[in-house]
Scaffold this motif. Structure first.
Motif, PDB file in Angstrom:
ATOM      1  N   HIS A   1      42.386  62.152  50.202  1.00 17.09           N
ATOM      2  CA  HIS A   1      41.046  62.721  50.328  1.00 17.09           C
ATOM      3  C   HIS A   1      40.440  62.677  48.941  1.00 17.09           C
ATOM      4  O   HIS A   1      41.037  63.197  47.993  1.00 17.09           O
ATOM      5  N   ASP A   2      39.278  62.069  48.798  1.00 17.63           N
ATOM      6  CA  ASP A   2      38.582  62.137  47.527  1.00 17.63           C
ATOM      7  C   ASP A   2      37.319  62.959  47.726  1.00 17.63           C
ATOM      8  O   ASP A   2      36.571  62.752  48.661  1.00 17.63           O
ATOM      9  N   ARG A   3      37.166  63.924  46.844  1.00 20.61           N
ATOM     10  CA  ARG A   3      36.014  64.807  46.897  1.00 20.61           C
ATOM     11  C   ARG A   3      35.226  64.671  45.600  1.00 20.61           C
ATOM     12  O   ARG A   3      35.603  63.901  44.717  1.00 20.61           O
ATOM     13  N   GLU A   4      34.172  65.425  45.475  1.00 24.57           N
ATOM     14  CA  GLU A   4      33.291  65.285  44.310  1.00 24.57           C
ATOM     15  C   GLU A   4      34.031  65.501  42.985  1.00 24.57           C
ATOM     16  O   GLU A   4      33.814  64.782  42.017  1.00 24.57           O
ATOM     17  N   THR A   5      34.922  66.479  42.942  1.00 26.18           N
ATOM     18  CA  THR A   5      35.558  66.823  41.672  1.00 26.18           C
ATOM     19  C   THR A   5      37.063  66.625  41.641  1.00 26.18           C
ATOM     20  O   THR A   5      37.680  66.771  40.585  1.00 26.18           O
ATOM     21  N   GLU A   6      37.685  66.330  42.791  1.00 27.38           N
ATOM     22  CA  GLU A   6      39.145  66.234  42.818  1.00 27.38           C
ATOM     23  C   GLU A   6      39.632  65.298  43.917  1.00 27.38           C
ATOM     24  O   GLU A   6      38.881  64.909  44.796  1.00 27.38           O
ATOM     25  N   VAL A   7      40.921  64.987  43.834  1.00 28.93           N
ATOM     26  CA  VAL A   7      41.566  64.081  44.780  1.00 28.93           C
ATOM     27  C   VAL A   7      42.868  64.727  45.248  1.00 28.93           C
ATOM     28  O   VAL A   7      43.597  65.319  44.457  1.00 28.93           O
ATOM     29  N   THR A   8      43.153  64.598  46.551  1.00 32.57           N
ATOM     30  CA  THR A   8      44.478  64.923  47.075  1.00 32.57           C
ATOM     31  C   THR A   8      45.081  63.598  47.516  1.00 32.57           C
ATOM     32  O   THR A   8      44.491  62.894  48.339  1.00 32.57           O
ATOM     33  N   TYR A   9      46.233  63.253  46.960  1.00 33.59           N
ATOM     34  CA  TYR A   9      46.848  61.949  47.170  1.00 33.59           C
ATOM     35  C   TYR A   9      48.285  62.155  47.635  1.00 33.59           C
ATOM     36  O   TYR A   9      48.999  62.993  47.084  1.00 33.59           O
ATOM     37  N   TYR A  10      48.679  61.415  48.652  1.00 34.69           N
ATOM     38  CA  TYR A  10      50.032  61.495  49.201  1.00 34.69           C
ATOM     39  C   TYR A  10      50.700  60.131  49.058  1.00 34.69           C
ATOM     40  O   TYR A  10      50.038  59.105  49.172  1.00 34.69           O
ATOM     41  N   VAL A  11      51.998  60.137  48.823  1.00 34.27           N
ATOM     42  CA  VAL A  11      52.780  58.905  48.907  1.00 34.27           C
ATOM     43  C   VAL A  11      53.821  59.174  49.984  1.00 34.27           C
ATOM     44  O   VAL A  11      54.656  60.082  49.843  1.00 34.27           O
ATOM     45  N   THR A  12      53.741  58.432  51.090  1.00 34.75           N
ATOM     46  CA  THR A  12      54.515  58.774  52.278  1.00 34.75           C
ATOM     47  C   THR A  12      55.232  57.567  52.874  1.00 34.75           C
ATOM     48  O   THR A  12      54.871  56.422  52.618  1.00 34.75           O
ATOM     49  N   LYS A  13      56.192  57.879  53.711  1.00 34.52           N
ATOM     50  CA  LYS A  13      56.938  56.879  54.481  1.00 34.52           C
ATOM     51  C   LYS A  13      56.645  57.128  55.960  1.00 34.52           C
ATOM     52  O   LYS A  13      56.710  58.273  56.422  1.00 34.52           O
ATOM     53  N   PRO A  14      56.323  56.083  56.732  1.00 37.37           N
ATOM     54  CA  PRO A  14      56.136  56.269  58.173  1.00 37.37           C
ATOM     55  C   PRO A  14      57.452  56.694  58.833  1.00 37.37           C
ATOM     56  O   PRO A  14      58.520  56.200  58.467  1.00 37.37           O
TER      57      PRO A  14
END
Length: 156
Positions: free
Chosen positions: A56-69
């Protein structure tokens, strides 16, 4: 660079998460190494040899995941998260190039979306998919991965 709209099926993932500001984006490559080191902890992995990085990228920050299916989510290792990414339509392209060129690739996608009347769905996760055959990063330091930007219904 080919750009198209595709539908992706629902997918379940387990992995690590990070939240920070745009000035901290340099943290992200280390997340991949951390996840690769912990892959054996993830139960019920699918056969696909790739990692999915929803964000998720927002105006001031990012939430980033590194995942395995995964086939199912029933055991989530300590310090990890598990969730389902619903079926969704995405604008799809492939990024092949340096870290510095990533923003240019996304800008081309956004211009294409505007030209063809697609509206970004900010409530959904964008995806970056790093497939085994792309190896991250190449010997030249270049990246090669798939980009999926979620879209709302086509604007008439």
């Amino acid at each position: 660079m080919g750009i198209q709209v595709i539908e992706r099926e629902e997918i379940k993932v387990v992995g690590i998460s990070w939240n920070g500001t745009y000035s901290e984006l340099g943290t992200i490559p280390g997340l991949f190494a951390k996840m690769i080191d912990r892959l054996e902890e993830v139960s019920h992995q699918t056969k696909e040899p790739f990692l999915i990085a929803p964000f998720h990228d927002r105006e001031t920050e990012v939430t980033y995941y590194v995942t395995k299916p995964v086939e199912k989510i029933d055991e989530i290792p300590e310090g990890m998260v598990g969730f389902t990414i619903p079926s969704k339509n995405y604008v799809f392209t492939v990024h092949k190039g340096s870290h510095e060129d990533i923003e240019k690739t996304y800008q081309k996608v956004y211009v294409w979306m505007e030209e063809y009347g697609y509206e970004r769905d900010y409530s959904a996760l964008s995806l970056e998919i790093f497939k085994e055959e792309y190896k991250l990063p190449s010997a030249l330091g270049d990246l090669h991965y798939e980009i999926y930007v979620p879209v709302k219904a086509y604007k008439e």
